[in-house]
Design a protein around this motif. Structure first.
Motif, short mmCIF file in Angstrom:
data_model
loop_
_atom_site.label_atom_id
_atom_site.label_comp_id
_atom_site.label_asym_id
_atom_site.label_seq_id
_atom_site.Cartn_x
_atom_site.Cartn_y
_atom_site.Cartn_z
N VAL A 17 0.84 -1.20 0.00
CA VAL A 17 0.00 0.00 0.00
C VAL A 17 0.87 1.25 0.00
O VAL A 17 0.60 2.22 -0.71
N GLY A 18 1.95 1.23 0.78
CA GLY A 18 2.84 2.38 0.82
C GLY A 18 3.47 2.66 -0.53
O GLY A 18 3.56 3.82 -0.97
N VAL A 19 3.90 1.60 -1.22
CA VAL A 19 4.50 1.79 -2.55
C VAL A 19 3.46 2.32 -3.53
O VAL A 19 3.74 3.21 -4.35
N LEU A 20 2.25 1.78 -3.47
CA LEU A 20 1.20 2.24 -4.37
C LEU A 20 0.89 3.72 -4.15
O LEU A 20 0.77 4.50 -5.11
N VAL A 21 0.78 4.14 -2.88
CA VAL A 21 0.50 5.54 -2.58
C VAL A 21 1.67 6.42 -3.04
O VAL A 21 1.46 7.47 -3.66
N ALA A 22 2.89 5.99 -2.76
CA ALA A 22 4.06 6.77 -3.18
C ALA A 22 4.15 6.86 -4.69
O ALA A 22 4.53 7.91 -5.24
N TYR A 23 3.77 5.78 -5.38
CA TYR A 23 3.81 5.79 -6.84
C TYR A 23 2.74 6.72 -7.42
O TYR A 23 3.00 7.53 -8.30
N LYS A 24 1.51 6.62 -6.89
CA LYS A 24 0.42 7.42 -7.43
C LYS A 24 0.59 8.90 -7.12
O LYS A 24 0.12 9.75 -7.88
N THR A 25 1.25 9.22 -6.02
CA THR A 25 1.49 10.62 -5.67
C THR A 25 2.81 11.13 -6.24
O THR A 25 3.21 12.26 -5.95
N ARG A 26 3.49 10.29 -7.02
CA ARG A 26 4.75 10.65 -7.70
C ARG A 26 5.92 10.87 -6.74
O ARG A 26 6.89 11.53 -7.09
N LEU A 27 5.82 10.35 -5.52
CA LEU A 27 6.99 10.36 -4.65
C LEU A 27 8.06 9.41 -5.18
O LEU A 27 9.25 9.60 -4.94
N ILE A 28 7.62 8.35 -5.88
CA ILE A 28 8.52 7.45 -6.59
C ILE A 28 8.38 7.72 -8.07
O ILE A 28 7.27 7.65 -8.61
N ARG A 29 9.46 8.04 -8.72
CA ARG A 29 9.44 8.32 -10.16
C ARG A 29 10.19 7.20 -10.87
O ARG A 29 11.41 7.07 -10.75
N VAL A 30 9.46 6.37 -11.57
CA VAL A 30 10.04 5.22 -12.25
C VAL A 30 10.51 5.64 -13.63
O VAL A 30 9.71 5.80 -14.56
N ASP A 31 11.80 5.86 -13.76
CA ASP A 31 12.39 6.19 -15.06
C ASP A 31 13.50 5.20 -15.35
O ASP A 31 13.71 4.23 -14.61
N ARG A 32 14.20 5.40 -16.44
CA ARG A 32 15.24 4.45 -16.84
C ARG A 32 16.36 4.35 -15.80
O ARG A 32 16.88 3.27 -15.54
N ARG A 33 16.74 5.49 -15.22
CA ARG A 33 17.78 5.46 -14.20
C ARG A 33 17.34 4.65 -13.00
O ARG A 33 18.12 3.86 -12.45
N PHE A 34 16.09 4.82 -12.58
CA PHE A 34 15.55 4.07 -11.46
C PHE A 34 15.58 2.58 -11.76
O PHE A 34 15.99 1.76 -10.92
N VAL A 35 15.16 2.19 -12.97
CA VAL A 35 15.12 0.78 -13.34
C VAL A 35 16.52 0.19 -13.36
O VAL A 35 16.75 -0.92 -12.87
N ARG A 36 17.48 0.92 -13.93
CA ARG A 36 18.85 0.40 -13.97
C ARG A 36 19.41 0.22 -12.57
O ARG A 36 20.08 -0.78 -12.29
N PHE A 37 19.15 1.17 -11.69
CA PHE A 37 19.65 1.07 -10.32
C PHE A 37 19.04 -0.12 -9.60
O PHE A 37 19.73 -0.90 -8.93
N VAL A 38 17.71 -0.28 -9.73
CA VAL A 38 17.03 -1.38 -9.05
C VAL A 38 17.50 -2.73 -9.61
O VAL A 38 17.71 -3.69 -8.86
#
Length: 286
Positions: free
Chosen positions: A168-189
């Motif tokens: 739920v925390g990840v979903l809320v953070a994602y929908k409120t754009r606290l987590i920004r999933v971009d190419r850099r994020f994907v490469r790091f993860v």
């Protein structure tokens, strides 16, 4: 969209080295006026079809027109419910029939083979394989959870609640754009996930051939740190899953891709649960 988990890299990459909505540019104004190149399934503003890098992935693109045979959020929810429901039912069976721990780990090994077969070798989602993975994974989780419950009473329930809170925390953070999933994020993860898995494999080898706790990565304060890192990596992968589901719906991916979405979400949630269970086990050590 293909697979949702960066550990399954073939599904995570297409011709542009990132994602799976790739297609050659089509003739006409859609291809000429679109820096992202065009997608046979969707509108020309699909960021997944970017051929040469370009800007990071962004949220809020207009949804593609609804069409027959295209993935919807209802498809994803229904198939995720089927897959997670299979995991839960199989876990209840694994808990209730008193399977030996060795057989439980055997079921987990079979589940791992099915997961890699679906992700790396099968070009299209095969529902039977995905549901079989869920069944074997559930048996594994039921046996392992019962074993944990013997020396850490209530650990499975705490792990379930922890997994729900993280999700739920990840979903809320994602929908409120606290987590920004971009190419850099994907490469790091992806790098963090691969490094974590390799480290756990080395620790297992030391434990098998050297005895004891291997490198000690699952005991004491080091075990707590490793457990927290595992949960955080799982949460980051779950954010990537949410991004791929959102883009798949917006850009009109084929309906069958909802099985890949369900598969990816299930793998991520199982990962978080296992890491949470091990973390609780470490915290309950004498």
């Amino acid at each position: 969209m293909r697979s949702s988990n960066p550990v399954f890299s073939r599904r995570f990459r297409g011709n542009n080295g990132y994602a799976g909505f790739n297609a050659a540019p089509q003739a006409g104004t859609a291809a000429q006026g679109n820096p992202y190149a065009s997608n046979p399934y969707a509108q020309p503003t699909n960021p997944y079809a970017q051929p040469h890098g370009g800007p990071d992935l962004r949220q809020g693109y207009p949804q593609a027109p609804a069409g027959t045979g295209r993935m919807t959020m209802d498809d994803v929810v229904m198939r995720t419910g089927m897959t997670l429901g299979t995991v839960i039912l199989a876990a209840a069976v694994g808990w209730g029939i008193n399977l030996p721990v060795a057989l439980g780990y055997g079921a987990g090994f079979v589940a791992m083979l099915l997961a890699f077969a679906q992700s790396l070798f099968l070009r299209k989602p095969v529902p039977a394989v995905i549901l079989a993975y869920a069944a074997f994974e559930g048996l594994f989780l039921g046996v392992v959870s019962k074993a944990f419950n013997h020396y850490a009473q209530g650990a499975p329930v705490q792990a379930v609640l922890g997994t729900m809170l993280v999700s739920v925390g990840v979903l809320v953070a994602y929908k409120t754009r606290l987590i920004r999933v971009d190419r850099r994020f994907v490469r790091f993860v992806t790098a963090a996930l691969i490094g974590f898995v390799l480290l756990m494999m080395v620790n297992l080898m030391f434990a098998v051939f050297g005895g004891g706790d291997g490198l000690g990565l699952r005991t004491g304060w080091l075990g707590v740190l490793v457990g927290v890192a595992g949960v955080l990596i799982g949460a980051a992968v779950l954010a990537i899953d949410f991004k791929q589901v959102e883009d798949g719906v917006q850009y009109g991916a084929p309906r069958e891709e909802s099985w890949f979405a369900a598969f990816g979400l299930t793998v991520s949630l199982v990962w978080i649960y296992i890491q949470m269970l091990q973390l609780i086990g470490v915290l309950n050590e004498d």
